[in-house]
Design an enzyme around this catalytic site. Structure first.
Site, mmCIF file in Angstrom:
data_model
loop_
_atom_site.group_PDB
_atom_site.id
_atom_site.type_symbol
_atom_site.label_atom_id
_atom_site.label_comp_id
_atom_site.label_asym_id
_atom_site.label_seq_id
_atom_site.Cartn_x
_atom_site.Cartn_y
_atom_site.Cartn_z
ATOM 1 N N ARG A 214 4.507 5.860 -5.224
ATOM 2 C CA ARG A 214 3.424 6.623 -4.596
ATOM 3 C C ARG A 214 3.672 8.128 -4.665
ATOM 4 N NH1 ARG A 214 0.584 2.816 -1.746
ATOM 5 N NH2 ARG A 214 -0.506 4.322 -0.451
ATOM 6 N N LYS B 49 12.591 -6.518 -11.502
ATOM 7 C CA LYS B 49 12.384 -5.626 -10.358
ATOM 8 C C LYS B 49 12.350 -6.501 -9.111
ATOM 9 C CE LYS B 49 9.618 -1.745 -8.690
ATOM 10 N NZ LYS B 49 9.287 -2.171 -7.326
ATOM 11 N N CYS C 195 7.012 -7.874 -5.251
ATOM 12 C CA CYS C 195 5.745 -7.576 -4.574
ATOM 13 C C CYS C 195 5.523 -8.532 -3.407
ATOM 14 C CB CYS C 195 4.587 -7.681 -5.563
ATOM 15 S SG CYS C 195 2.986 -7.301 -4.821
ATOM 16 N N GLY D 86 10.875 4.355 -1.227
ATOM 17 C CA GLY D 86 10.938 5.443 -0.262
ATOM 18 C C GLY D 86 11.379 6.784 -0.790
ATOM 19 N N PRO E 70 5.287 0.443 -11.395
ATOM 20 C CA PRO E 70 4.016 -0.256 -11.597
ATOM 21 C C PRO E 70 3.270 -0.336 -10.274
ATOM 22 C CG PRO E 70 5.850 -1.821 -11.549
ATOM 23 C CD PRO E 70 6.449 -0.456 -11.504
#
Length: 332
Positions: free
Chosen positions: A230, A135, A96, A209, A13
């Site tokens: 990403r 998460k 987050c 990562g 997400p």
């Protein structure tokens, strides 16, 4: 990896990125990847425009909604609403590090309060029949990662959590920006492996990562899944390999050109409904990365898709910049 049919590949997400158009595009590239919404707060779901916040296409399954919050009652109500929308799973964000999330007492700061997170999970589990997952990070700030991750994992599992997705980096809430926290402190995949060794029957998924599919499958060996963020967004070509390499199944499309062609009806329907081309193509800029013509492809989409009334011809022209270079290269 094809023998591990329960092994998951997930796309993380990501705020401002994994909206329904992004998910529809990613689903075109992989039938089996698990997709996630952007994080949505429980109060926003309860009081806001639910169709705008939660609406999704049936083609997106399997799809997970990620919730933010720390009030058990609100999270339970939001979970019920999400389950009624048809999501496959509900995930609670305990990872987050952004200031906005911190200010609302949710996200990574909840690593400090495993009992509260467990209460939230128990309330959500009581409210829905679909799986509820967490998460999290391996710890925050000065916490000892051995104690912090074990305490959080034990608490939420006792409350009924069905899966843990662990971002293998501490969230540093003091003195680092979220951007800096992507690199500092170092990743610790071994800590996640130790958690799995201690809890062999618990589904544990690795995040953080992972830059390539090779990296992910190597780092995720012995675990129950990997989650890329990403890297999957910025290099969506790698998603075309997921079904074959993770599940031993044929890719949904032979190449990125075929995937774009298959995606065109979705784009056309959005345009016909009054949407802008840029709403969708902004998620497609990373396709064809590193190939001859990729810069022209990106520039065409980044500029021409913003023009009012832009249509499929812009997407055709952008893809043509790659196809024409490919044809010339083959001819040579």
């Amino acid at each position: 990896m094809s023998e591990h049919q329960s092994f998951r590949f997930s796309i993380a997400p990501m705020m401002e990125w994994t909206d329904r158009h992004c998910r529809a595009f990613h689903r075109t590239l992989s039938r089996r990847a698990w997709l996630y919404t952007e994080m949505v707060t429980a109060p926003a779901i309860i009081h806001g425009d639910r169709q705008r916040l939660l609406g999704f296409s049936p083609a997106e399954h399997p799809v997970v909604v990620q919730l933010g919050g720390s009030d058990p009652g609100l999270l339970a109500e939001a979970a019920r609403i999400c389950a009624d929308f048809g999501y496959d799973e509900i995930n609670l964000n305990v990872g987050c590090p952004s200031d906005r999330v911190k200010g609302g007492n949710f996200g990574a700061c909840l690593m400090r309060d495993p009992a509260l997170v467990a209460t939230c999970i128990a309330a959500m589990k009581a409210a829905v029949r679909i799986p509820v997952t967490v998460k999290c990070r391996i710890g925050v700030d000065e916490q000892d990662v051995e104690q912090a991750l074990d305490a959080l994992a034990d608490a939420v599992l006792a409350a009924g959590a069905d899966r843990l997705i662990v971002h293998a980096r501490k969230a540093w809430l003091k003195g680092l920006s979220p951007k800096e926290n992507r690199e500092i402190p170092p990743l610790d995949y071994a800590r996640v492996a130790r958690l799995k060794a201690r809890l062999p029957h618990v589904p544990i998924e690795l995040n953080g990562g992972l830059a390539t599919l090779d990296d992910a499958l190597r780092a995720g060996a012995g675990l129950d899944g990997v989650m890329l963020g990403r890297a999957a967004y910025q290099d969506p070509d790698l998603l075309l390999e997921v079904d074959a390499r993770v599940h031993g199944e044929a890719a949904p499309h032979a190449d990125a050109f075929a995937a774009i062609a298959a995606f065109e009806p979705y784009v056309a329907a959005h345009l016909e409904a009054g949407g802008r081309l840029h709403d969708i193509t902004r998620h497609m800029l990373g396709l064809f990365g590193g190939r001859p013509g990729a810069r022209t492809y990106r520039r065409t989409l980044a500029t021409e898709a913003l023009v009012p009334g832009a249509g499929l011809e812009v997407l055709h022209r952008a893809a043509g910049a790659i196809r024409n270079r490919h044809v010339r290269s083959d001819a040579a």
